[in-house]
Design a protein around this motif. Structure first.
Motif, PDB file in Angstrom:
ATOM      1  N   PRO A   9       1.072  -1.483  -0.020  1.00  0.00           N
ATOM      2  CA  PRO A   9      -0.013  -0.253  -0.075  1.00  0.00           C
ATOM      3  C   PRO A   9       0.996   1.380  -0.386  1.00  0.00           C
ATOM      4  O   PRO A   9       0.711   2.606   0.104  1.00  0.00           O
ATOM      5  CB  PRO A   9      -0.872  -0.022   1.273  1.00  0.00           C
ATOM      6  N   ASP A  10       2.318   1.176  -0.067  1.00  0.00           N
ATOM      7  CA  ASP A  10       2.733   2.433   0.097  1.00  0.00           C
ATOM      8  C   ASP A  10       3.855   2.336  -1.226  1.00  0.00           C
ATOM      9  O   ASP A  10       5.104   3.430  -1.261  1.00  0.00           O
ATOM     10  CB  ASP A  10       4.097   2.107   1.210  1.00  0.00           C
ATOM     11  N   THR A  11       3.849   2.103  -2.164  1.00  0.00           N
ATOM     12  CA  THR A  11       4.136   2.254  -3.426  1.00  0.00           C
ATOM     13  C   THR A  11       3.401   2.614  -4.298  1.00  0.00           C
ATOM     14  O   THR A  11       2.445   2.665  -4.950  1.00  0.00           O
ATOM     15  CB  THR A  11       5.278   0.667  -3.904  1.00  0.00           C
ATOM     16  N   PHE A  12       3.755   3.022  -6.389  1.00  0.00           N
ATOM     17  CA  PHE A  12       2.625   3.315  -7.314  1.00  0.00           C
ATOM     18  C   PHE A  12       1.722   2.247  -6.950  1.00  0.00           C
ATOM     19  O   PHE A  12       1.956   0.675  -6.835  1.00  0.00           O
ATOM     20  CB  PHE A  12       3.616   3.118  -8.504  1.00  0.00           C
ATOM     21  N   ASP A  13       0.387   2.556  -7.763  1.00  0.00           N
ATOM     22  CA  ASP A  13      -0.473   1.468  -7.168  1.00  0.00           C
ATOM     23  C   ASP A  13      -1.521   2.076  -8.854  1.00  0.00           C
ATOM     24  O   ASP A  13      -1.693   2.910  -8.615  1.00  0.00           O
ATOM     25  CB  ASP A  13      -1.500   1.288  -6.483  1.00  0.00           C
ATOM     26  N   TYR A  14      -1.185   1.250  -9.763  1.00  0.00           N
ATOM     27  CA  TYR A  14      -2.096   2.097 -10.694  1.00  0.00           C
ATOM     28  C   TYR A  14      -3.534   2.951 -10.581  1.00  0.00           C
ATOM     29  O   TYR A  14      -4.302   3.624 -11.034  1.00  0.00           O
ATOM     30  CB  TYR A  14      -2.121   1.085 -12.103  1.00  0.00           C
ATOM     31  N   ILE A  15      -4.318   1.551  -9.654  1.00  0.00           N
ATOM     32  CA  ILE A  15      -5.739   1.735  -9.889  1.00  0.00           C
ATOM     33  C   ILE A  15      -5.771   3.352  -9.168  1.00  0.00           C
ATOM     34  O   ILE A  15      -6.689   4.819  -9.251  1.00  0.00           O
ATOM     35  CB  ILE A  15      -6.672   1.206  -9.118  1.00  0.00           C
ATOM     36  N   SER A  16      -4.975   3.598  -8.081  1.00  0.00           N
ATOM     37  CA  SER A  16      -5.053   4.935  -7.282  1.00  0.00           C
ATOM     38  C   SER A  16      -4.639   5.987  -7.613  1.00  0.00           C
ATOM     39  O   SER A  16      -4.791   7.031  -7.782  1.00  0.00           O
ATOM     40  CB  SER A  16      -3.961   4.455  -5.642  1.00  0.00           C
ATOM     41  N   PHE A  17      -3.772   6.101  -9.221  1.00  0.00           N
ATOM     42  CA  PHE A  17      -3.020   6.589  -9.400  1.00  0.00           C
ATOM     43  C   PHE A  17      -4.352   7.771 -10.626  1.00  0.00           C
ATOM     44  O   PHE A  17      -4.276   8.545 -10.540  1.00  0.00           O
ATOM     45  CB  PHE A  17      -2.026   6.479 -10.287  1.00  0.00           C
ATOM     46  N   VAL A  18      -4.863   6.378 -10.779  1.00  0.00           N
ATOM     47  CA  VAL A  18      -6.319   6.604 -11.565  1.00  0.00           C
ATOM     48  C   VAL A  18      -6.938   7.261 -11.315  1.00  0.00           C
ATOM     49  O   VAL A  18      -7.868   8.248 -11.022  1.00  0.00           O
ATOM     50  CB  VAL A  18      -6.570   5.241 -12.653  1.00  0.00           C
ATOM     51  N   ALA A  19      -7.952   6.322 -10.186  1.00  0.00           N
ATOM     52  CA  ALA A  19      -8.593   7.191  -9.110  1.00  0.00           C
ATOM     53  C   ALA A  19      -8.627   7.646  -7.797  1.00  0.00           C
ATOM     54  O   ALA A  19      -9.795   7.493  -7.168  1.00  0.00           O
ATOM     55  CB  ALA A  19      -9.703   5.552  -9.169  1.00  0.00           C
ATOM     56  N   GLY A  20      -7.485   7.922  -7.218  1.00  0.00           N
ATOM     57  CA  GLY A  20      -7.279   8.539  -6.157  1.00  0.00           C
ATOM     58  C   GLY A  20      -8.252  10.463  -6.136  1.00  0.00           C
ATOM     59  O   GLY A  20      -7.982  10.512  -7.147  1.00  0.00           O
ATOM     60  N   PRO A  21      -6.962  10.804  -5.107  1.00  0.00           N
ATOM     61  CA  PRO A  21      -7.420  11.937  -4.887  1.00  0.00           C
ATOM     62  C   PRO A  21      -7.081  12.804  -5.721  1.00  0.00           C
ATOM     63  O   PRO A  21      -7.237  14.489  -5.943  1.00  0.00           O
ATOM     64  CB  PRO A  21      -8.209  12.084  -3.441  1.00  0.00           C
ATOM     65  N   GLU A  22      -5.919  12.671  -5.550  1.00  0.00           N
ATOM     66  CA  GLU A  22      -4.952  13.480  -6.371  1.00  0.00           C
ATOM     67  C   GLU A  22      -4.790  13.761  -7.720  1.00  0.00           C
ATOM     68  O   GLU A  22      -4.858  12.991  -8.743  1.00  0.00           O
ATOM     69  CB  GLU A  22      -3.226  13.149  -5.824  1.00  0.00           C
ATOM     70  N   PRO A  23      -5.241  14.740  -8.170  1.00  0.00           N
ATOM     71  CA  PRO A  23      -5.018  15.012 -10.007  1.00  0.00           C
ATOM     72  C   PRO A  23      -4.037  14.131 -10.540  1.00  0.00           C
ATOM     73  O   PRO A  23      -3.202  15.125  -9.838  1.00  0.00           O
ATOM     74  CB  PRO A  23      -5.332  16.404  -9.858  1.00  0.00           C
ATOM     75  N   VAL A  24      -3.591  13.894 -11.293  1.00  0.00           N
ATOM     76  CA  VAL A  24      -2.397  13.547 -12.367  1.00  0.00           C
ATOM     77  C   VAL A  24      -1.983  14.581 -12.909  1.00  0.00           C
ATOM     78  O   VAL A  24      -0.870  14.688 -12.379  1.00  0.00           O
ATOM     79  CB  VAL A  24      -2.958  12.251 -13.019  1.00  0.00           C
ATOM     80  N   HIS A  25      -2.432  15.210 -13.180  1.00  0.00           N
ATOM     81  CA  HIS A  25      -1.609  16.687 -13.895  1.00  0.00           C
ATOM     82  C   HIS A  25      -0.375  17.830 -12.681  1.00  0.00           C
ATOM     83  O   HIS A  25       0.368  18.213 -12.024  1.00  0.00           O
ATOM     84  CB  HIS A  25      -2.754  18.008 -14.091  1.00  0.00           C
ATOM     85  N   ALA A  26      -1.543  17.802 -11.406  1.00  0.00           N
ATOM     86  CA  ALA A  26      -0.565  18.148 -10.166  1.00  0.00           C
ATOM     87  C   ALA A  26      -0.173  17.050  -9.053  1.00  0.00           C
ATOM     88  O   ALA A  26       1.440  17.576  -9.238  1.00  0.00           O
ATOM     89  CB  ALA A  26      -2.277  17.630  -9.469  1.00  0.00           C
ATOM     90  N   LEU A  27       0.152  15.762  -9.714  1.00  0.00           N
ATOM     91  CA  LEU A  27       1.244  14.554  -9.291  1.00  0.00           C
ATOM     92  C   LEU A  27       2.057  15.025 -10.604  1.00  0.00           C
ATOM     93  O   LEU A  27       3.406  14.817 -10.102  1.00  0.00           O
ATOM     94  CB  LEU A  27       0.095  13.867  -9.325  1.00  0.00           C
ATOM     95  N   ILE A  28       2.147  15.326 -11.884  1.00  0.00           N
ATOM     96  CA  ILE A  28       3.348  15.700 -12.664  1.00  0.00           C
ATOM     97  C   ILE A  28       4.099  16.601 -12.454  1.00  0.00           C
ATOM     98  O   ILE A  28       4.606  16.805 -11.950  1.00  0.00           O
ATOM     99  CB  ILE A  28       2.907  15.547 -13.759  1.00  0.00           C
ATOM    100  N   GLU A  29       3.251  17.914 -11.692  1.00  0.00           N
ATOM    101  CA  GLU A  29       4.024  19.676 -11.438  1.00  0.00           C
ATOM    102  C   GLU A  29       4.470  18.972 -10.110  1.00  0.00           C
ATOM    103  O   GLU A  29       5.981  19.449  -9.893  1.00  0.00           O
ATOM    104  CB  GLU A  29       3.078  20.455 -11.130  1.00  0.00           C
ATOM    105  N   SER A  30       4.355  18.200  -9.313  1.00  0.00           N
ATOM    106  CA  SER A  30       5.124  18.007  -7.775  1.00  0.00           C
ATOM    107  C   SER A  30       6.178  17.037  -7.807  1.00  0.00           C
ATOM    108  O   SER A  30       6.986  16.856  -7.311  1.00  0.00           O
ATOM    109  CB  SER A  30       3.593  17.235  -6.863  1.00  0.00           C
TER     110      SER A  30
END
Length: 387
Positions: free
Chosen positions: A348-369
Motif C-alpha cells: 500500500p506504500d508504493t505506486f499503484d495504477y488504480i490509485s493513480f487513476v482513481a485516487g484523490p490527487e489529480p494526475v496533472h498535480a502529481l506531474i507538477e509535484s
C-alpha cells in the motif's frame, strides 16, 4: 489506449475491476467500478469509477479490430514479409541503434524471431523426412513439390496447437511487422483511427476537471500521435482551463522512432514534447522486458528534450509492487511483467495504477509535484511524498 492486443475491450474492464477490488482492500479505500458501456460508433468502452467522493470516467479507446486484421497473419505471408523487414532493418542500421537503446527488448524481439525461424526450419526438416522416407511410393518430382506444402501444414499446426506460447511468438512477430508498417505509412486504417481518437480527446475538454491520456505499450507512440492531431486542429487545446496530461507506461517509443521511415512519427513526438499545454509522465520499470527504459523516449529517439524533465520520469521497482515469491514465478512471463504496471500493487506504500487513476490527487498535480524531483538512478524508485 491499449497496445497491440486483439482481445475484446471488456477484458480490460475486467482486469481493472479485479485490480480495483484488490487496491480497495489493501489500501482501505472503497472503489466502485461501474458496468462497461460500448459507444454506438464502436470507438470507446466507457465505465465509471467512484472513490472517496471522486468520480472518474475511464474510456478505453478501441483498435482491437485493426489488430485482428493484422494478427495472426497467414504463415506464408508472415515468412516473406519478415525476411524483407529484417533485411531492411539490418541494411539501414536500425538494428544497431535499437540494440543500443533497448538491449533487453532487442534480445526479446530477436529471440522471438529466431524461435519462429526455428519452427519454420523444424517444419521443413520433418516434411523432408516424411516425404523422402516414402521411398519409391511417390515420384521424386512430386516429393520435391510436396515438401513445402507439408512443411506449411506442419508449421500451421504448430502455431495453432501452441497458440504461440509460452513466448507468444506469432503475436510479437506480427506486432513487429505492424509497427514498422506504420512507420512506413502502410497502415492507413490506423491513421484514420487516430484521427477519430483525436476528435474524441478534443471533445472531452471542458467536460471534466482534467483529461489524462494513458498510452500503454504500442500506444505510447499512438498516444502522442493522437495528441499531435488534436494540437494541429486546435492549437489552444489544454490552455482553456482543463489540464491535459499524457502518461506513457511500458513505453516502446524508440521501437518505431529509430526506424528511418518514421519521419512523421518523430515530428509528431517533437511537437507534443514541445507543447507546454500538455504534461507528460513516463512510468517505467526495468523488469518489463517488453519496454524501453534505459533513457527517456526523446533521448532514445535522438531528439533533444525541450525542457528539464520532459517527460517527467518515474522509475518503479517491481519488487516493491509484487511479493518475492510471486515475482520469482512471474519474472520471465513477458506479458505478465508488461501488464504489471496496470495492476494493483501488493504494497500500500508504493505506486499503484488504480490509485493513480482513481485516487484523490489529480494526475496533472502529481506531474507538477514530481517535475522538481530528480529521478533516482535506475534500480531505485523516486522518493516522492505518498509513494
Amino acid at each position: 489506449m491499449p497496445g497491440f492486443d486483439p482481445r475484446e475491450p471488456e477484458t480490460y474492464w475486467g482486469l481493472f475491476r479485479r485490480e480495483a477490488r484488490l487496491t480497495a482492500k489493501r489500501r482501505g479505500t472503497p472503489i466502485a467500478v461501474g458496468d462497461p458501456v460500448r459507444s454506438t460508433d464502436g470507438l470507446r468502452l466507457d465505465w465509471r469509477i467512484d472513490s472517496a467522493g471522486r468520480e472518474t470516467r475511464y474510456t478505453l479507446l478501441r483498435w482491437e479490430d485493426i489488430v485482428r486484421d493484422r494478427f495472426p497473419r497467414p504463415n506464408g505471408r508472415r515468412i516473406v514479409e519478415t525476411i524483407a523487414l529484417w533485411w531492411r532493418l539490418w541494411r539501414t542500421g536500425y538494428l544497431r541503434a535499437y540494440k543500443r537503446e533497448a538491449r533487453r527488448f532487442y534480445r526479446v524481439i530477436v529471440g522471438i524471431h529466431l524461435i519462429y525461424a526455428g519452427l519454420v526450419t523444424f517444419s521443413l526438416l520433418v516434411a523432408s523426412a516424411l516425404m523422402l522416407g516414402a521411398g519409391d511410393m511417390i515420384p521424386k518430382p512430386l516429393v520435391i513439390l510436396a515438401i513445402p506444402v507439408v512443411a506449411y501444414a506442419i508449421l500451421s499446426g504448430l502455431m495453432v496447437v501452441t497458440r504461440g506460447k509460452p513466448f507468444f511468438v506469432a503475436h510479437l512477430v506480427d506486432d513487429t511487422a505492424f509497427t514498422h508498417a506504420y512507420a512506413k505509412g502502410e497502415a492507413p486504417e490506423m491513421e484514420a483511427r487516430l484521427d477519430a481518437f483525436a476528435a474524441e480527446i478534443r471533445a472531452a475538454e471542458g467536460r471534466a476537471g482534467e483529461i489524462v491520456l494513458i498510452g500503454h505499450s504500442s500506444s505510447s507512440f499512438f498516444g502522442f500521435e493522437a495528441l499531435d492531431r488534436v494540437l494541429a486542429a486546435d492549437p489552444d487545446f489544454g490552455r482553456r482551463g482543463t489540464p491535459v496530461s499524457f502518461v506513457t507506461i511500458g513505453s516502446v517509443i524508440a521501437w518505431i522512432t529509430l526506424d528511418e521511415n518514421a519521419v512523421a512519427t518523430r515530428a509528431a513526438l517533437a511537437r507534443v514534447a514541445a507543447s507546454d499545454a500538455i504534461g507528460w509522465l513516463d512510468i517505467r520499470t526495468k523488469w518489463d522486458w517488453l519496454s524501453i527504459y534505459r533513457r527517456d523516449p526523446l533521448s532514445a529517439s535522438g531528439l533533444p528534450s525541450p525542457k528539464h524533465h520532459r517527460p517527467v520520469e518515474f522509475h518503479v521497482r517491481m519488487p516493491d509492487l509484487v511479493e518475492a515469491d510471486r515475482l520469482s514465478r512471474r519474472r520471465f512471463n513477458l506479458f505478465q511483467m508488461h501488464f504489471q504496471l496496470l495492476m494493483s500493487s501488493d504494497s500500500p506504500d508504493t505506486f499503484d495504477y488504480i490509485s493513480f487513476v482513481a485516487g484523490p490527487e489529480p494526475v496533472h498535480a502529481l506531474i507538477e509535484s514530481w517535475r522538481s524531483v530528480k529521478a533516482q538512478p535506475m534500480g531505485q524508485e523516486m522518493e516522492v511524498d505518498g509513494w
